[in-house]
Design an enzyme around this catalytic site. Structure first.
Site, mmCIF file in Angstrom:
data_model
loop_
_atom_site.group_PDB
_atom_site.id
_atom_site.type_symbol
_atom_site.label_atom_id
_atom_site.label_comp_id
_atom_site.label_asym_id
_atom_site.label_seq_id
_atom_site.Cartn_x
_atom_site.Cartn_y
_atom_site.Cartn_z
ATOM 1 N N PHE A 29 0.596 -1.230 -0.056
ATOM 2 C CA PHE A 29 0.026 0.098 0.062
ATOM 3 C C PHE A 29 0.848 1.428 0.020
ATOM 4 O O PHE A 29 1.126 2.009 -1.043
ATOM 5 C CB PHE A 29 -0.960 -0.005 1.237
ATOM 6 N N ASP A 51 10.458 -6.858 -2.926
ATOM 7 C CA ASP A 51 9.197 -7.285 -2.327
ATOM 8 C C ASP A 51 9.133 -8.697 -2.649
ATOM 9 O O ASP A 51 9.132 -9.125 -3.660
ATOM 10 C CB ASP A 51 8.035 -6.626 -3.133
ATOM 11 N N TYR A 173 2.067 -6.919 16.560
ATOM 12 C CA TYR A 173 2.620 -6.138 15.537
ATOM 13 C C TYR A 173 3.397 -4.857 16.101
ATOM 14 O O TYR A 173 4.675 -4.651 15.465
ATOM 15 C CB TYR A 173 1.663 -5.495 14.770
ATOM 16 N N SER A 174 2.914 -4.028 17.108
ATOM 17 C CA SER A 174 3.627 -2.955 17.398
ATOM 18 C C SER A 174 5.081 -3.245 18.146
ATOM 19 O O SER A 174 5.996 -2.584 18.031
ATOM 20 C CB SER A 174 2.908 -1.985 18.229
ATOM 21 N N LYS A 177 7.509 -3.933 15.377
ATOM 22 C CA LYS A 177 7.985 -2.594 14.759
ATOM 23 C C LYS A 177 8.845 -1.984 15.819
ATOM 24 O O LYS A 177 9.928 -1.389 15.405
ATOM 25 C CB LYS A 177 6.777 -1.936 14.239
ATOM 26 N N PRO A 228 -18.241 -4.402 10.340
ATOM 27 C CA PRO A 228 -17.668 -4.959 11.580
ATOM 28 C C PRO A 228 -17.041 -3.904 12.423
ATOM 29 O O PRO A 228 -16.084 -3.631 12.192
ATOM 30 C CB PRO A 228 -17.050 -6.339 11.334
ATOM 31 N N TYR A 230 -15.537 -2.992 16.034
ATOM 32 C CA TYR A 230 -14.840 -3.678 17.055
ATOM 33 C C TYR A 230 -15.286 -3.084 18.328
ATOM 34 O O TYR A 230 -15.284 -1.908 18.482
ATOM 35 C CB TYR A 230 -13.025 -3.876 17.394
ATOM 36 N N ASN A 272 -13.852 5.503 15.709
ATOM 37 C CA ASN A 272 -14.111 4.539 14.564
ATOM 38 C C ASN A 272 -15.430 4.555 14.344
ATOM 39 O O ASN A 272 -15.609 4.621 12.985
ATOM 40 C CB ASN A 272 -13.584 3.090 14.974
ATOM 41 N N ARG A 304 -11.110 -6.297 19.483
ATOM 42 C CA ARG A 304 -9.939 -6.702 19.396
ATOM 43 C C ARG A 304 -9.094 -7.150 20.596
ATOM 44 O O ARG A 304 -9.294 -6.348 21.566
ATOM 45 C CB ARG A 304 -9.098 -6.023 18.243
ATOM 46 N N HIS A 307 -6.852 -4.105 22.489
ATOM 47 C CA HIS A 307 -7.161 -3.064 21.477
ATOM 48 C C HIS A 307 -6.723 -1.525 22.154
ATOM 49 O O HIS A 307 -7.244 -1.197 22.968
ATOM 50 C CB HIS A 307 -8.793 -2.953 21.190
HETATM 51 P P1 NAD Z 1 1.191 -3.358 3.413
HETATM 52 O O1 NAD Z 1 1.182 -4.764 4.340
HETATM 53 O O2 NAD Z 1 0.272 -3.090 2.590
HETATM 54 O O3 NAD Z 1 2.522 -3.848 2.438
HETATM 55 C C1 NAD Z 1 3.631 -4.458 2.964
HETATM 56 C C2 NAD Z 1 4.462 -4.952 1.572
HETATM 57 O O4 NAD Z 1 5.579 -5.574 2.255
HETATM 58 C C3 NAD Z 1 3.771 -5.816 0.697
HETATM 59 O O5 NAD Z 1 3.924 -5.396 -0.406
HETATM 60 C C4 NAD Z 1 4.507 -7.280 0.830
HETATM 61 O O6 NAD Z 1 4.549 -8.067 -0.094
HETATM 62 C C5 NAD Z 1 5.837 -6.648 1.441
HETATM 63 N N1 NAD Z 1 6.442 -7.632 2.310
HETATM 64 C C6 NAD Z 1 5.937 -8.270 3.540
HETATM 65 N N2 NAD Z 1 6.763 -9.294 4.154
HETATM 66 C C7 NAD Z 1 7.933 -9.223 3.113
HETATM 67 C C8 NAD Z 1 9.220 -9.854 3.127
HETATM 68 N N3 NAD Z 1 9.577 -10.904 4.161
HETATM 69 N N4 NAD Z 1 10.251 -9.462 2.429
HETATM 70 C C9 NAD Z 1 9.797 -8.558 1.208
HETATM 71 N N5 NAD Z 1 8.544 -8.168 1.236
HETATM 72 C C10 NAD Z 1 7.716 -8.322 2.183
HETATM 73 O O7 NAD Z 1 1.963 -2.511 4.332
HETATM 74 P P2 NAD Z 1 1.612 -1.036 4.470
HETATM 75 O O8 NAD Z 1 0.299 -0.575 5.231
HETATM 76 O O9 NAD Z 1 1.877 -0.406 3.052
HETATM 77 O O10 NAD Z 1 2.711 -0.377 5.365
HETATM 78 C C11 NAD Z 1 4.139 -0.375 4.957
HETATM 79 C C12 NAD Z 1 5.074 0.058 6.234
HETATM 80 O O11 NAD Z 1 4.617 1.391 6.661
HETATM 81 C C13 NAD Z 1 5.067 -0.864 7.213
HETATM 82 O O12 NAD Z 1 6.336 -0.934 7.510
HETATM 83 C C14 NAD Z 1 4.132 -0.440 8.206
HETATM 84 O O13 NAD Z 1 4.500 -0.938 9.578
HETATM 85 C C15 NAD Z 1 4.413 1.090 8.104
HETATM 86 N N6 NAD Z 1 3.188 1.879 8.545
HETATM 87 C C16 NAD Z 1 1.980 1.617 8.159
HETATM 88 C C17 NAD Z 1 0.865 2.310 8.387
HETATM 89 C C18 NAD Z 1 -0.449 2.264 7.849
HETATM 90 O O14 NAD Z 1 -1.293 2.815 8.216
HETATM 91 N N7 NAD Z 1 -0.545 1.330 6.820
HETATM 92 C C19 NAD Z 1 1.179 3.613 9.186
HETATM 93 C C20 NAD Z 1 2.454 3.784 9.798
HETATM 94 C C21 NAD Z 1 3.355 2.873 9.372
HETATM 95 O O1 TDX Z 2 -12.882 -4.769 10.900
HETATM 96 C C1 TDX Z 2 -12.473 -3.933 11.691
HETATM 97 N N1 TDX Z 2 -13.413 -3.263 12.651
HETATM 98 C C2 TDX Z 2 -12.802 -2.406 13.618
HETATM 99 O O2 TDX Z 2 -13.410 -1.792 14.485
HETATM 100 C C3 TDX Z 2 -10.993 -3.545 11.672
HETATM 101 C C4 TDX Z 2 -10.247 -4.301 10.603
HETATM 102 C C5 TDX Z 2 -10.681 -2.522 12.274
HETATM 103 N N2 TDX Z 2 -11.541 -2.008 13.249
HETATM 104 C C6 TDX Z 2 -11.055 -0.969 14.370
HETATM 105 C C7 TDX Z 2 -9.453 -1.212 15.038
HETATM 106 C C8 TDX Z 2 -8.590 0.131 14.780
HETATM 107 O O3 TDX Z 2 -9.256 0.584 16.178
HETATM 108 O O4 TDX Z 2 -10.629 0.149 13.367
HETATM 109 C C9 TDX Z 2 -9.456 0.896 13.719
HETATM 110 C C10 TDX Z 2 -8.284 0.775 12.632
HETATM 111 O O5 TDX Z 2 -8.102 -0.519 12.258
HETATM 112 P P1 TDX Z 2 -6.999 -1.097 11.079
HETATM 113 O O6 TDX Z 2 -7.433 -0.508 9.999
HETATM 114 O O7 TDX Z 2 -6.550 -2.304 11.265
HETATM 115 O O8 TDX Z 2 -5.641 -0.194 11.701
HETATM 116 P P2 TDX Z 2 -4.885 -0.200 12.998
HETATM 117 O O9 TDX Z 2 -4.897 -1.381 13.995
HETATM 118 O O10 TDX Z 2 -5.151 1.059 13.941
HETATM 119 O O11 TDX Z 2 -3.278 -0.225 12.423
HETATM 120 C C11 TDX Z 2 -2.989 0.830 11.285
HETATM 121 O O12 TDX Z 2 -2.536 2.017 11.518
HETATM 122 C C12 TDX Z 2 -0.980 1.801 12.270
HETATM 123 C C13 TDX Z 2 -1.933 0.043 10.340
HETATM 124 O O13 TDX Z 2 -2.742 -1.253 10.160
HETATM 125 C C14 TDX Z 2 -0.664 -0.405 10.845
HETATM 126 O O14 TDX Z 2 0.049 -0.747 9.963
HETATM 127 C C15 TDX Z 2 -0.188 1.099 11.164
HETATM 128 O O15 TDX Z 2 1.023 0.891 11.760
#
Ligand code: NAD
Ligand code: TDX
Length: 368
Positions: A29, A51, A173-174, A177, A228, A230, A272, A304, A307
């Site tokens: 993403f 990737d 997860y966190s 990280k 859904p 949570y 949410n 969750r 949570h």
């Molecule tokens: P995502 O899950 O959409 O994408 C992760 C990508 O990493 C995918 O393309 C996957 O194929 C690749 N990947 C996973 N495991 C791998 C491996 N072992 N080797 C090589 N490639 C691999 O994640 P995202 O939401 O785009 O997040 C990207 C980064 O940003 C992550 O490090 C995440 O912790 C961080 N981040 C995300 C958010 C968020 O809201 N999505 C917020 C803050 C930080």
């Molecule tokens: O089905 C759902 N119902 C619901 O209530 C899902 C999937 C989520 N939730 C709630 C959980 C969280 O409070 O919504 C909020 C957002 O959930 P997510 O979209 O799963 O994000 P979150 O858990 O907050 O984490 C995201 O932000 C920080 C990203 O997935 C992480 O990669 C990033 O680091």
């Protein structure tokens, strides 16, 4: 010190030089938006997207730039030490922007070990490989680690995460990280590896896998399926449009001093339940449905585990030092996001078939 300057034509050091930048997780993403920005903005760089193409990686995200001469894709899993090192020897990267990770909190609850493997061991492999090719010749090199606000834990009703907030991660997860952040800083301290870290709040926008709240709800509203929520839906997240995050990464990568950390956020806190209601209203308008019809799909489900209640970011450091602020107001960003998902039906269809259906059943079957 401007290590890599964002305006390459004005930088004598870079003139005529090909910079090789590895971007890990570039098919995901956020990574795909970062790759697109760099490929288009820096024609004199070579961008190597590393990737593993897990369920979250999708090369369709990069269709528009895949034929650019300054773009290369390497299908490599960063947990594979040998293959990762080989890539670094082959390409001799000047910089690494590391986004590859397992990123979904719910999956980290059911399968924590794969998070530890990719997020901790994968990051360690990249750090080792960087050291190996750079040796002690660090001039002009940089390792940029993209992290999350979740490393700081969970807030009550008030306060904000600053760069000085102590780490207190609460999910697998966190924690994974946080461990990777610590490793990056340890390599900076011990081996003088030049690094920078940013911790960002929740991203939303095109190309997000529909396991995360916003795209999941857009997909379900479209298909008249339950939404859904949570617990009581009172948890708060700070939302940022993904292209604004990519711009912040560009700015920090090129202009930050080594060893720095920046928090990035949207100044945009939502409960949410309020967020999902806003989505429902916008979707009713877009789909020409009767006002209030999508809200009827809201279904409160089991919370969750562990949570986190509230995340909120103080992003004043990146604003004051580097001049970054979010460009989009939330409603505009949400509309752009909804429009993208409604237009890209094939993309959505392909990522929600097969494995996604199994995941969805396991994650939600008890509740809906
Ligand atoms: P995502 O899950 O959409 O994408 C992760 C990508 O990493 C995918 O393309 C996957 O194929 C690749 N990947 C996973 N495991 C791998 C491996 N072992 N080797 C090589 N490639 C691999 O994640 P995202 O939401 O785009 O997040 C990207 C980064 O940003 C992550 O490090 C995440 O912790 C961080 N981040 C995300 C958010 C968020 O809201 N999505 C917020 C803050 C930080
Ligand atoms: O089905 C759902 N119902 C619901 O209530 C899902 C999937 C989520 N939730 C709630 C959980 C969280 O409070 O919504 C909020 C957002 O959930 P997510 O979209 O799963 O994000 P979150 O858990 O907050 O984490 C995201 O932000 C920080 C990203 O997935 C992480 O990669 C990033 O680091």
């Amino acid at each position: 010190m401007n290590l890599f300057h964002s305006n390459s034509s004005s930088n004598h050091y870079l003139c005529g030089l090909m910079k090789k930048i590895a971007i890990t997780g570039g098919a995901g993403f956020i990574g795909s938006h970062v790759v697109r920005l760099f490929v288009n903005k820096y024609p004199d760089y070579q961008i190597v997207n590393i990737d593993a193409l897990t369920y979250a990686g999708n090369l369709e995200n990069l269709k528009d730039i895949e034929k650019n001469t300054n773009y290369v894709f390497e299908h490599v899993d960063i947990t594979d030490e040998r293959k990762t090192e080989h890539l670094f020897v082959k390409h001799q990267f000047d910089g690494v922007i590391h986004l590859a990770a397992e990123s979904h909190v719910d999956r980290s609850i059911t399968d924590p070990l794969s998070f530890i493997k990719t997020n901790v061991m994968g990051t360690a492999n990249l750090l080792q490989s960087s050291r190996k090719i750079w040796g002690d010749a660090y001039s002009g090199k940089r390792f940029y680690h993209v992290s999350t606000d979740e490393v700081y834990g969970s807030l009550g009703d008030t306060g904000f995460f600053t760069e000085a907030t102590p780490y207190d991660p609460k999910s697998p997860y966190s924690s994974s990280k946080a461990a990777s952040d610590h490793l990056v800083r340890a390599y900076g301290n011990t081996y003088k590896l030049p690094f920078v870290i940013s911790n960002c709040s929740n991203n939303y926008g095109p190309n997000q896998f529909p396991e995360k709240l916003i795209p999941l709800c857009i997909h379900n509203i479209k298909n008249n399926k339950p939404l859904p929520i949570y617990g009581e839906g009172k948890n708060i997240r700070d939302w940022l449009y993904v292209e604004d995050h990519a711009k912040a990464i560009d700015l920090i990568f090129h202009n930050s001093e080594n060893g720095k950390t920046y928090n990035i956020g949207g100044h945009n806190e939502y409960q949410n339940i309020d967020l999902v209601k806003t989505l429902c209203t916008l979707m009713d308008q877009k789909l020409g449905r009767e006002k209030g019809s999508s809200e009827k799909l809201i279904t409160f489900v089991k919370d969750r585990a562990g949570h986190d209640m509230r995340y909120a970011i103080d992003a004043s450091k990146v604003a004051e030092e580097l001049g970054w602020t979010p460009s989009l107001v939330f409603e505009t960003g949400l509309e752009k996001t909804i429009d993208w998902y409604l237009k890209n039906t094939e993309w959505l269809k392909s990522v929600t078939s097969g494995q996604y259906q199994d995941y969805y059943k396991t994650q939600y079957s008890e509740s809906i």
